[in-house]
Design a protein around this motif. Sequence first.
Motif, PDB file in Angstrom:
ATOM      1  N   VAL A   1      11.069   7.288  11.745  1.00 61.41           N
ATOM      2  CA  VAL A   1      11.026   8.304  10.686  1.00 61.41           C
ATOM      3  C   VAL A   1       9.925   7.984   9.689  1.00 61.41           C
ATOM      4  CG1 VAL A   1      12.349   9.375   8.824  1.00 61.41           C
ATOM      5  CG2 VAL A   1      13.475   8.814  10.976  1.00 61.41           C
ATOM      6  N   PHE A   2       9.836   6.736   9.263  1.00 61.22           N
ATOM      7  CA  PHE A   2       8.739   6.343   8.386  1.00 61.22           C
ATOM      8  C   PHE A   2       7.400   6.521   9.092  1.00 61.22           C
ATOM      9  CE2 PHE A   2      11.841   3.623   5.894  1.00 61.22           C
ATOM     10  CZ  PHE A   2      11.696   4.345   4.723  1.00 61.22           C
ATOM     11  N   ARG A   3       7.347   6.187  10.363  1.00 65.49           N
ATOM     12  CA  ARG A   3       6.093   6.312  11.119  1.00 65.49           C
ATOM     13  C   ARG A   3       5.620   7.762  11.149  1.00 65.49           C
ATOM     14  NH1 ARG A   3       7.511   3.411  14.948  1.00 65.49           N
ATOM     15  NH2 ARG A   3       8.307   4.908  16.460  1.00 65.49           N
ATOM     16  N   ALA A   4       6.562   8.677  11.354  1.00 65.78           N
ATOM     17  CA  ALA A   4       6.195  10.093  11.381  1.00 65.78           C
ATOM     18  C   ALA A   4       5.697  10.557  10.019  1.00 65.78           C
ATOM     19  CB  ALA A   4       7.389  10.931  11.823  1.00 65.78           C
ATOM     20  N   ALA A   5       6.363  10.113   8.956  1.00 62.33           N
ATOM     21  CA  ALA A   5       5.965  10.523   7.609  1.00 62.33           C
ATOM     22  C   ALA A   5       4.588  10.005   7.239  1.00 62.33           C
ATOM     23  CB  ALA A   5       6.994  10.034   6.597  1.00 62.33           C
TER      24      ALA A   5
ATOM     25  N   VAL B   1       2.422  -0.300   7.274  1.00 69.98           N
ATOM     26  CA  VAL B   1       2.326  -0.710   8.668  1.00 69.98           C
ATOM     27  C   VAL B   1       3.651  -1.269   9.167  1.00 69.98           C
ATOM     28  CG1 VAL B   1       1.452  -3.030   8.102  1.00 69.98           C
ATOM     29  CG2 VAL B   1       0.973  -2.028  10.345  1.00 69.98           C
ATOM     30  N   LEU B   2       4.356  -1.992   8.314  1.00 69.39           N
ATOM     31  CA  LEU B   2       5.631  -2.574   8.733  1.00 69.39           C
ATOM     32  C   LEU B   2       6.717  -1.504   8.803  1.00 69.39           C
ATOM     33  CD1 LEU B   2       6.838  -6.068   7.780  1.00 69.39           C
ATOM     34  CD2 LEU B   2       8.488  -4.221   7.958  1.00 69.39           C
ATOM     35  N   LEU B   3       6.761  -0.608   7.812  1.00 70.52           N
ATOM     36  CA  LEU B   3       7.759   0.453   7.841  1.00 70.52           C
ATOM     37  C   LEU B   3       7.539   1.367   9.041  1.00 70.52           C
ATOM     38  CD1 LEU B   3       8.454  -0.631   5.045  1.00 70.52           C
ATOM     39  CD2 LEU B   3       8.604   1.743   4.248  1.00 70.52           C
ATOM     40  N   GLY B   4       6.282   1.681   9.336  1.00 71.33           N
ATOM     41  CA  GLY B   4       5.990   2.520  10.490  1.00 71.33           C
ATOM     42  C   GLY B   4       6.333   1.850  11.803  1.00 71.33           C
TER      43      GLY B   4
ATOM     44  N   ALA C   1      21.460   0.832  -1.070  1.00 70.24           N
ATOM     45  CA  ALA C   1      21.351   1.041   0.377  1.00 70.24           C
ATOM     46  C   ALA C   1      19.903   1.031   0.826  1.00 70.24           C
ATOM     47  CB  ALA C   1      22.016   2.358   0.764  1.00 70.24           C
ATOM     48  N   LEU C   2      19.006   1.577   0.011  1.00 67.30           N
ATOM     49  CA  LEU C   2      17.584   1.556   0.348  1.00 67.30           C
ATOM     50  C   LEU C   2      17.048   0.129   0.308  1.00 67.30           C
ATOM     51  CD1 LEU C   2      15.195   3.366   1.066  1.00 67.30           C
ATOM     52  CD2 LEU C   2      14.682   3.560  -1.379  1.00 67.30           C
ATOM     53  N   GLN C   3      17.505  -0.660  -0.643  1.00 66.96           N
ATOM     54  CA  GLN C   3      17.103  -2.064  -0.723  1.00 66.96           C
ATOM     55  C   GLN C   3      17.589  -2.834   0.501  1.00 66.96           C
ATOM     56  OE1 GLN C   3      18.618  -4.086  -4.171  1.00 66.96           O
ATOM     57  NE2 GLN C   3      17.342  -5.895  -3.870  1.00 66.96           N
ATOM     58  N   VAL C   4      18.828  -2.581   0.915  1.00 62.34           N
ATOM     59  CA  VAL C   4      19.364  -3.210   2.126  1.00 62.34           C
ATOM     60  C   VAL C   4      18.504  -2.837   3.329  1.00 62.34           C
ATOM     61  CG1 VAL C   4      21.288  -3.170   3.763  1.00 62.34           C
ATOM     62  CG2 VAL C   4      21.735  -3.427   1.324  1.00 62.34           C
ATOM     63  N   LEU C   5      18.187  -1.562   3.451  1.00 61.86           N
ATOM     64  CA  LEU C   5      17.367  -1.093   4.565  1.00 61.86           C
ATOM     65  C   LEU C   5      16.027  -1.809   4.606  1.00 61.86           C
ATOM     66  CD1 LEU C   5      16.959   1.094   6.850  1.00 61.86           C
ATOM     67  CD2 LEU C   5      15.832   2.458   5.081  1.00 61.86           C
ATOM     68  N   LEU C   6      15.375  -1.929   3.459  1.00 62.74           N
ATOM     69  CA  LEU C   6      14.067  -2.587   3.414  1.00 62.74           C
ATOM     70  C   LEU C   6      14.180  -4.064   3.775  1.00 62.74           C
ATOM     71  CD1 LEU C   6      12.525  -0.957   0.218  1.00 62.74           C
ATOM     72  CD2 LEU C   6      11.759  -0.658   2.587  1.00 62.74           C
ATOM     73  N   HIS C   7      15.181  -4.740   3.255  1.00 59.93           N
ATOM     74  CA  HIS C   7      15.348  -6.159   3.585  1.00 59.93           C
ATOM     75  C   HIS C   7      15.550  -6.343   5.083  1.00 59.93           C
ATOM     76  CE1 HIS C   7      15.488  -7.086  -0.655  1.00 59.93           C
ATOM     77  NE2 HIS C   7      15.726  -8.346  -0.406  1.00 59.93           N
ATOM     78  N   PHE C   8      16.288  -5.425   5.697  1.00 59.33           N
ATOM     79  CA  PHE C   8      16.490  -5.545   7.132  1.00 59.33           C
ATOM     80  C   PHE C   8      15.213  -5.227   7.899  1.00 59.33           C
ATOM     81  CE2 PHE C   8      17.691  -3.936  11.325  1.00 59.33           C
ATOM     82  CZ  PHE C   8      18.382  -5.042  11.802  1.00 59.33           C
ATOM     83  N   LEU C   9      14.478  -4.220   7.471  1.00 61.24           N
ATOM     84  CA  LEU C   9      13.229  -3.881   8.154  1.00 61.24           C
ATOM     85  C   LEU C   9      12.242  -5.036   8.125  1.00 61.24           C
ATOM     86  CD1 LEU C   9      12.593  -0.181   7.008  1.00 61.24           C
ATOM     87  CD2 LEU C   9      13.559  -0.994   9.168  1.00 61.24           C
TER      88      LEU C   9
ATOM     89  N   ASP D   1       0.824  -1.214   0.000  1.00 58.95           N
ATOM     90  CA  ASP D   1       0.000   0.000   0.000  1.00 58.95           C
ATOM     91  C   ASP D   1       0.857   1.263   0.000  1.00 58.95           C
ATOM     92  OD1 ASP D   1       1.049  -0.259   2.525  1.00 58.95           O
ATOM     93  OD2 ASP D   1      -0.754   0.396   3.560  1.00 58.95           O
ATOM     94  N   LEU D   2       2.166   1.092  -0.285  1.00 57.35           N
ATOM     95  CA  LEU D   2       3.094   2.214  -0.255  1.00 57.35           C
ATOM     96  C   LEU D   2       4.225   1.935  -1.238  1.00 57.35           C
ATOM     97  CD1 LEU D   2       4.001   4.872   1.285  1.00 57.35           C
ATOM     98  CD2 LEU D   2       5.351   3.363   2.750  1.00 57.35           C
ATOM     99  N   THR D   3       4.734   2.999  -1.849  1.00 57.14           N
ATOM    100  CA  THR D   3       5.857   2.856  -2.777  1.00 57.14           C
ATOM    101  C   THR D   3       6.987   3.782  -2.365  1.00 57.14           C
ATOM    102  OG1 THR D   3       4.387   2.326  -4.628  1.00 57.14           O
ATOM    103  CG2 THR D   3       6.603   3.069  -5.174  1.00 57.14           C
ATOM    104  N   LEU D   4       8.185   3.229  -2.269  1.00 56.02           N
ATOM    105  CA  LEU D   4       9.379   4.040  -2.076  1.00 56.02           C
ATOM    106  C   LEU D   4      10.015   4.269  -3.439  1.00 56.02           C
ATOM    107  CD1 LEU D   4      11.163   2.672   1.123  1.00 56.02           C
ATOM    108  CD2 LEU D   4       9.403   4.426   0.925  1.00 56.02           C
ATOM    109  N   GLU D   5      10.219   5.525  -3.777  1.00 63.55           N
ATOM    110  CA  GLU D   5      10.860   5.889  -5.036  1.00 63.55           C
ATOM    111  C   GLU D   5      12.288   6.327  -4.753  1.00 63.55           C
ATOM    112  OE1 GLU D   5      10.400   9.064  -8.749  1.00 63.55           O
ATOM    113  OE2 GLU D   5       9.362   9.406  -6.841  1.00 63.55           O
ATOM    114  N   ALA D   6      13.241   5.559  -5.256  1.00 57.67           N
ATOM    115  CA  ALA D   6      14.655   5.907  -5.101  1.00 57.67           C
ATOM    116  C   ALA D   6      15.057   6.767  -6.289  1.00 57.67           C
ATOM    117  CB  ALA D   6      15.509   4.649  -5.019  1.00 57.67           C
TER     118      ALA D   6
END
Length: 264
Positions: free
Chosen positions: A61-65, A53-56, A87-95, A33-38
């Motif tokens: 920071v995602f939760r605030a946004a 919901v998972l990013l928040g 780096a954004l892909q790494v971040l998402l995989h870890f989240l 339900d959300l798209t990150l644009e790099a």
Amino acid sequence: MRKPHAYCYCYEVPPPTLPEELLSLLTGGVASDLTLEAAYGEAPPMYFPCHSVLLGLRSPVFRAALTHGMSESTSRTITVRDVPPLALQVLLHFLYTDDFEQVEKVLLEGRASEPATAATSPSSAAAFSAAASAASAASAAFAASAASAAFAACQSSEVQRMAQLQAVLAAAHKYQVTRLLRWSEQQLCKHVVEETVCSLLSLAHVYGSPELEHSCLRFVKANMAAVVQRPDFASLAPALLVKSSMFCAGVGAAPGGKRKRGVE
């Protein structure tokens, strides 16, 4: 008391599957339900379907946004301009997985996808050092750009991994993902050598990485004669030059911010 049945069997309990299942949501884009644009640099933008919901849940920071009436909460798209796609892909995989093996996998695939050019020349090494050490006089956003520029300029496996880790550290710092930040810091401690100590000390200062900073200061103290002759040492921020002098004199800050005299 009832006795166990004579033919009671022991069954093997399967291993947990939640990390793999959550990762499949990310890689498959199921119910996103959300798209990150790099939108980084001049490269074509990359898009990562994900789940708000998972990013928040995993990043304040995602939760605030997503919850405080920002534009991202209505557009359902977050444009990220200061973090490289890898780096954004790494971040998402870890989240999604909280698994450093997944982080390593993405980083390894990122290195394999880069062309194997002869970029280990002195000019490339100098470009890496200059880009990374520029963080000493810059904001955190500029430091992230410096680390990413280094990643693009250098292709040798060791230097390439170091630049990747710097970009991941910057992303983890921006989105306040502490475990990934500390892991990146720990990995970068393994790359402290004469050619990198000043740039890593600068990054540690920018991102508030006490263990990496302490590792760099220890190296400076042990190799002072060689390090002080490097041009990037003279370009360190004044605060770092003072801190290095104090540490080498036996008065420095131990990891965690506690003052300690005679640190070795």
